[in-house]
Design a protein around this motif. Structure first.
Motif, PDB file in Angstrom:
ATOM      1  N   HIS A 117       0.826  -1.216   0.000  1.00  0.00           N
ATOM      2  CA  HIS A 117       0.000   0.000   0.000  1.00  0.00           C
ATOM      3  C   HIS A 117       0.864   1.272   0.000  1.00  0.00           C
ATOM      4  O   HIS A 117       0.545   2.236  -0.700  1.00  0.00           O
ATOM      5  N   ASP A 118       1.947   1.235   0.793  1.00  0.00           N
ATOM      6  CA  ASP A 118       2.728   2.458   0.987  1.00  0.00           C
ATOM      7  C   ASP A 118       3.728   2.712  -0.134  1.00  0.00           C
ATOM      8  O   ASP A 118       4.041   3.859  -0.449  1.00  0.00           O
ATOM      9  N   LYS A 119       4.265   1.637  -0.737  1.00  0.00           N
ATOM     10  CA  LYS A 119       5.307   1.779  -1.759  1.00  0.00           C
ATOM     11  C   LYS A 119       5.002   0.838  -2.924  1.00  0.00           C
ATOM     12  O   LYS A 119       5.715  -0.159  -3.137  1.00  0.00           O
ATOM     13  N   PRO A 120       3.967   1.105  -3.700  1.00  0.00           N
ATOM     14  CA  PRO A 120       3.563   0.161  -4.766  1.00  0.00           C
ATOM     15  C   PRO A 120       4.624  -0.075  -5.829  1.00  0.00           C
ATOM     16  O   PRO A 120       4.754  -1.193  -6.330  1.00  0.00           O
ATOM     17  N   ASP A 121       5.398   0.949  -6.193  1.00  0.00           N
ATOM     18  CA  ASP A 121       6.447   0.753  -7.194  1.00  0.00           C
ATOM     19  C   ASP A 121       7.525  -0.205  -6.683  1.00  0.00           C
ATOM     20  O   ASP A 121       8.022  -1.070  -7.420  1.00  0.00           O
ATOM     21  N   GLN A 122       7.880  -0.039  -5.411  1.00  0.00           N
ATOM     22  CA  GLN A 122       8.875  -0.918  -4.816  1.00  0.00           C
ATOM     23  C   GLN A 122       8.337  -2.346  -4.725  1.00  0.00           C
ATOM     24  O   GLN A 122       9.076  -3.316  -4.938  1.00  0.00           O
ATOM     25  N   PHE A 123       7.055  -2.485  -4.435  1.00  0.00           N
ATOM     26  CA  PHE A 123       6.438  -3.807  -4.372  1.00  0.00           C
ATOM     27  C   PHE A 123       6.458  -4.477  -5.750  1.00  0.00           C
ATOM     28  O   PHE A 123       6.795  -5.667  -5.868  1.00  0.00           O
ATOM     29  N   GLU A 124       6.123  -3.751  -6.800  1.00  0.00           N
ATOM     30  CA  GLU A 124       6.116  -4.324  -8.144  1.00  0.00           C
ATOM     31  C   GLU A 124       7.521  -4.737  -8.573  1.00  0.00           C
ATOM     32  O   GLU A 124       7.705  -5.768  -9.232  1.00  0.00           O
ATOM     33  N   LEU A 125       8.516  -3.953  -8.197  1.00  0.00           N
ATOM     34  CA  LEU A 125       9.892  -4.315  -8.518  1.00  0.00           C
ATOM     35  C   LEU A 125      10.285  -5.602  -7.789  1.00  0.00           C
ATOM     36  O   LEU A 125      10.954  -6.474  -8.363  1.00  0.00           O
TER      37      LEU A 125
END
Length: 513
Positions: free
Chosen positions: A119-127
């Motif tokens: 929720h907080d860092k979606p770009d980091q999660f996708e990476l």
């Protein structure tokens, strides 16, 4: 076979692998920012790496090697080869399924191990999900490598498995040095290095398996009694020696809730901690397991206890000074290895806190690798499982207690103290069940070791100088300085042991091949 010489050989090759590991971390620290990209990679790599340690080097090896040693001692060469063929075939089929499932379920795994990023860092999660899909086939490669290592160790070919990890580190170095700028984001190059490194390690072992006549062939026999015994031992063995690994992965979940960089600081501290843990724990544990298994298979309980006592003394003689040196030399080590490029002063100070916390429990982490084979060689997996579960729960309670005041360092401290609890409980049960009885002389051994360690620590603390020098000096000055400290500490420790009456011949032990 001279076991002390075998430990030295395996330890030396493992040390070479760790040195290459530090070179790889040097390139990673110099090439990549400490931030969201490296945090994502270390989370993604930690998941298949955990599975490697749990299933391949942990549960599988602890279940497979005792059965294989028994077959080699009691059965014909054809029956032994049949066992290896069947195990390899079933393992391959299971690994293909697990790898495919892991790649498909990468978003679920990413959410489970880094929930705060969803929720907080979606770009980091996708990476993280992208990197996990690339690195997950490493589980397939390295588990087959573990099978090969188990066979080679049982045949006394300890050097090949000890050297094999060098190839993964070489893959990392090449990727970071030459291919990072060809990927977007650059950290993707590290994920492909994991994939390539796993394939290289497997390919390297195949010729050596062929030389001992144990290169696996396709043979599917689900009813094979040896295969069933391995599977029966393997299931519960997952928890026996993997409590600290599970704790470190859960720590990543906690660390993902802290400030950016916490996962990476823990990683670099863990890398330093793993040098003595790998060189000592892996070397002695690797030598002990097949030899303990053989003593159990041939019905020699007194030799079993003596061999375990020998392993504990050799381990403590080397592990205690290693833990002390890590704590005293935290800043010199971190600055010499990592304080370049984008790894700044704040990163040094944060990694230092984690390294000191890890060093407190280092001896416990190493002893677990020595004490657990005392049960696994007897094909007793229940006792280590119960202790592992208890330790895991205790570690998470300590995580909750320490994370508030100590942040990421509290997570490292919890892992170390949990490992000490694990080792203490394993030791207690070995004594209680009569498997192990200490040989005479432990009191004098412990006192002399403590005196020698104190002398070494005093020298290191006096000679290392202020931390500001290590933060400001160029690498051309720091490298010889840290080498001098390490060599000087080793010489003082060795001289103190010699003055107190220790001799190399006192630790020589011979076993039949």
């Amino acid at each position: 076979m001279n076991l002390l010489r075998a430990v030295a050989a395996v330890g030396s090759l493992t040390f070479v692998s760790r040195v290459f590991g530090y070179v790889r971390d040097f390139f990673i620290a110099r090439t990549f920012d400490v931030g969201s990209g490296t945090d994502a990679f270390f989370i993604a790599f930690r998941i298949p790496n955990l599975l490697r340690r749990m299933f391949a080097e942990g549960a599988f090896s602890q279940a497979f090697v005792p059965i294989l040693s028994e077959y080699r001692s009691r059965q014909s060469p054809d029956e032994t080869r049949h066992l290896v063929d069947v195990i390899a075939t079933v393992l391959f089929l299971v690994l293909v399924a697990v790898t495919a499932l892991g790649m498909l379920a990468a978003p679920v795994l990413g959410y489970f191990f880094a929930p705060f990023w969803f929720h907080d860092k979606p770009d980091q999660f996708e990476l993280t999900v992208q990197l996990l899909r690339i690195t997950f086939p490493y589980v397939l490669f390295i588990s087959l490598v573990a099978l090969g290592a188990g066979v080679l160790n049982t045949w006394g070919r300890f050097g090949v498995p000890a050297f094999t990890p060098v190839l993964l580190n070489v893959s990392f170095i090449v990727a970071a040095a030459f291919f990072a700028d060809r990927f977007d984001p650059p950290v993707v190059a590290l994920a492909w290095a994991v994939f390539a490194g796993g394939a290289l390690q497997l390919a390297f072992q195949l010729p050596f398996l062929w030389r001992v006549g144990m290169l696996p062939r396709w043979r599917l026999d689900l009813g094979h009694p040896g295969m069933r015994r391995v599977l029966k031992l393997m299931g519960p063995a997952i928890f026996g020696v993997s409590a600290s690994q599970l704790s470190m992965l859960i720590n990543s979940i906690f660390a993902s809730s802290l400030v950016v960089g916490s996962v990476t600081w823990l990683y670099y501290a863990e890398r330093l901690m793993e040098l003595p843990a790998g060189v000592l724990g892996v070397a002695v544990g690797t030598i002990l397991l097949p030899n303990l298994s053989r003593h159990h298979a041939t019905g020699a309980p007194e030799e079993y206890a003596r061999l375990l006592d020998w392993g504990l003394r050799v381990t403590l003689l080397l592990a205690v000074p290693a833990a002390m040196a890590l704590a005293v030399l935290a800043v010199p080590l971190i600055t010499t290895l990592f304080h370049y490029g984008r790894f700044d002063v704040q990163d040094v100070l944060m990694a230092r806190r984690a390294l000191i916390a890890y060093s407190i429990g280092l001896v416990g982490m190493i002893l677990v690798k020595i004490l657990a084979p005392g049960f696994y060689a007897r094909q007793n997996v229940i006792t280590p499982v119960k202790i592992g579960i208890l330790t895991l729960v205790a570690t998470q309670l300590m995580n909750l207690a320490f994370i508030g005041p100590l942040k990421h360092a509290g997570l490292a401290l919890a892992v170390g103290l949990g490992a000490c609890l694990n080792a203490a409980l394993l030791y207690r049960m070995l004594r209680k069940t009569g498997i192990y009885a200490p040989q005479p002389g432990w009191g004098a051994f412990a006192a002399k070791t403590a005196i020698a360690v104190a002398a070494m620590a005093a020298l290191l603390y006096a000679a290392m100088g202020p931390g500001t020098w290590w933060l400001q000096a160029p690498w051309q000055h720091k490298v010889p300085a840290i080498a001098g400290l390490v060599l000087g500490g080793a010489l003082v420790y060795g001289a103190a042991l010699f003055a107190l009456g220790f001799r190399v011949r006192d630790f020589v032990r011979r076993e039949p091949t």
